[in-house]
Design an enzyme around this catalytic site. Structure first.
Site, PDB file in Angstrom:
ATOM      1  CD  GLU A  63       0.108  -8.861   2.341  1.00 25.20           C
ATOM      2  OE1 GLU A  63       0.732  -9.139   3.392  1.00 25.20           O
ATOM      3  OE2 GLU A  63      -0.268  -9.719   1.510  1.00 25.20           O
ATOM      4  CE  LYS A 115       2.340 -14.639   1.773  1.00 21.25           C
ATOM      5  NZ  LYS A 115       1.210 -13.764   1.430  1.00 21.25           N
ATOM      6  NE  ARG A 156      -6.412 -12.343  -0.669  1.00 19.30           N
ATOM      7  CZ  ARG A 156      -6.099 -12.999   0.429  1.00 19.30           C
ATOM      8  NH1 ARG A 156      -7.021 -13.271   1.320  1.00 19.30           N
ATOM      9  NH2 ARG A 156      -4.861 -13.391   0.648  1.00 19.30           N
TER      10      ARG A 156
HETATM   11  C1  3PG Z   1      -4.357 -14.352   3.734  1.00 24.70           C
HETATM   12  O1  3PG Z   1      -4.132 -15.194   2.887  1.00 24.70           O
HETATM   13  O2  3PG Z   1      -5.435 -13.742   3.829  1.00 24.70           O
HETATM   14  C2  3PG Z   1      -3.259 -14.000   4.649  1.00 24.70           C
HETATM   15  O3  3PG Z   1      -2.237 -14.896   4.563  1.00 24.70           O
HETATM   16  C3  3PG Z   1      -3.734 -13.882   6.054  1.00 24.70           C
HETATM   17  O4  3PG Z   1      -3.993 -15.129   6.555  1.00 24.70           O
HETATM   18  P1  3PG Z   1      -4.687 -15.228   7.992  1.00 24.70           P
HETATM   19  O5  3PG Z   1      -6.112 -14.819   7.804  1.00 24.70           O
HETATM   20  O6  3PG Z   1      -4.534 -16.662   8.399  1.00 24.70           O
HETATM   21  O7  3PG Z   1      -3.952 -14.266   8.901  1.00 24.70           O
END
Ligand code: 3PG
Length: 222
Positions: free
Chosen positions: A58, A146, A62
């Site tokens: 995924e 999700k 960002r």
């Molecule tokens: C995120 O927002 O980066 C993902 O949901 C992953 O979250 P995490 O770093 O708590 O696994």
């Protein structure tokens, strides 16, 4: 004179016909949530994941390189299921579809994103945190959401509670899921997969520690 109110869109018709994102995953149960800053990281990370038995990624939107990373990994690693994450608008949905993404994930759920999913016909996994948001997904024919940010919005307790009224909806908890709790999440009847950044932490990616990432992956695939 009679007035009939026509829905702006044909809810449930098209999203319902899309394969759920989890059906793209085969036997993969853990989705690494990643940030990729450049081409070198894209190649290094894709190969590290594959070497560790992980064939899904995924890529979060960002940074400015994210869409290019999607394009590049789709082109060079055809066995990899490439999902776009942090897709926060219909415009971004269109952008990642154009880049060839296999599925789209967002932190929340909006009509605009649901309409984009129907328009593009690419599987969509929206983030939900409340019963009303699950209901919005159901209105559009979705059977998977999700849970985000999973451990903040109730974690396993929330998932157990959702399994009463929403027994036909499956979840992919993400946010706070880690190597110490992912198996407990996966053991719940309404959890089909989990997402998390622990397989490919930004620091290891930045430092090019591909072997360490491969070992983290092997821990969940072997
Ligand atoms: C995120 O927002 O980066 C993902 O949901 C992953 O979250 P995490 O770093 O708590 O696994």
């Amino acid at each position: 004179m009679t007035h009939s109110i026509q829905p702006k869109i044909d809810k449930g018709q098209n999203v319902n016909t899309l394969p759920a994102v989890s059906t793209l995953l085969g036997n993969q149960k853990v989705v690494p949530v990643v940030v990729i800053e450049n081409e070198e990281q894209a190649h290094g990370l894709a190969q590290a994941l594959i070497d560790g038995g992980v064939t899904v990624i995924e890529i979060t939107l960002r940074n400015a390189f994210a869409t290019e990373a999607i394009r590049l990994i789709k082109q060079h690693y055809p066995t990899m299921v490439v999902l776009a994450g942090t897709v926060n608008s219909a415009a971004q949905y269109a952008e990642v579809v154009e880049a060839g993404v296999d599925g789209v994930i967002s932190p929340g759920i909006t009509q605009g994103l649901l309409e984009a999913a129907m328009q593009h016909g690419v599987p969509y996994l929206p983030g939900v945190a409340t019963p009303s948001e699950v209901l919005l997904g159901i209105e559009y024919g979705l059977t998977e959401c999700k849970l985000f940010p999973a451990t903040v919005v109730g974690g396993m307790s929330a998932l157990k509670a959702f399994n009463g009224p929403f027994s036909n909806v499956k979840f992919c908890p993400t946010g706070g899921v880690s190597e110490s709790n992912y198996q407990e999440f996966l053991a719940l009847p309404n959890v089909v997969c989990v997402g998390g950044s622990w397989l490919a932490p930004s620091k290891l990616v930045a430092d090019g520690k591909w072997g360490e990432i491969t070992e983290l992956c092997k821990a969940v695939t072997s």
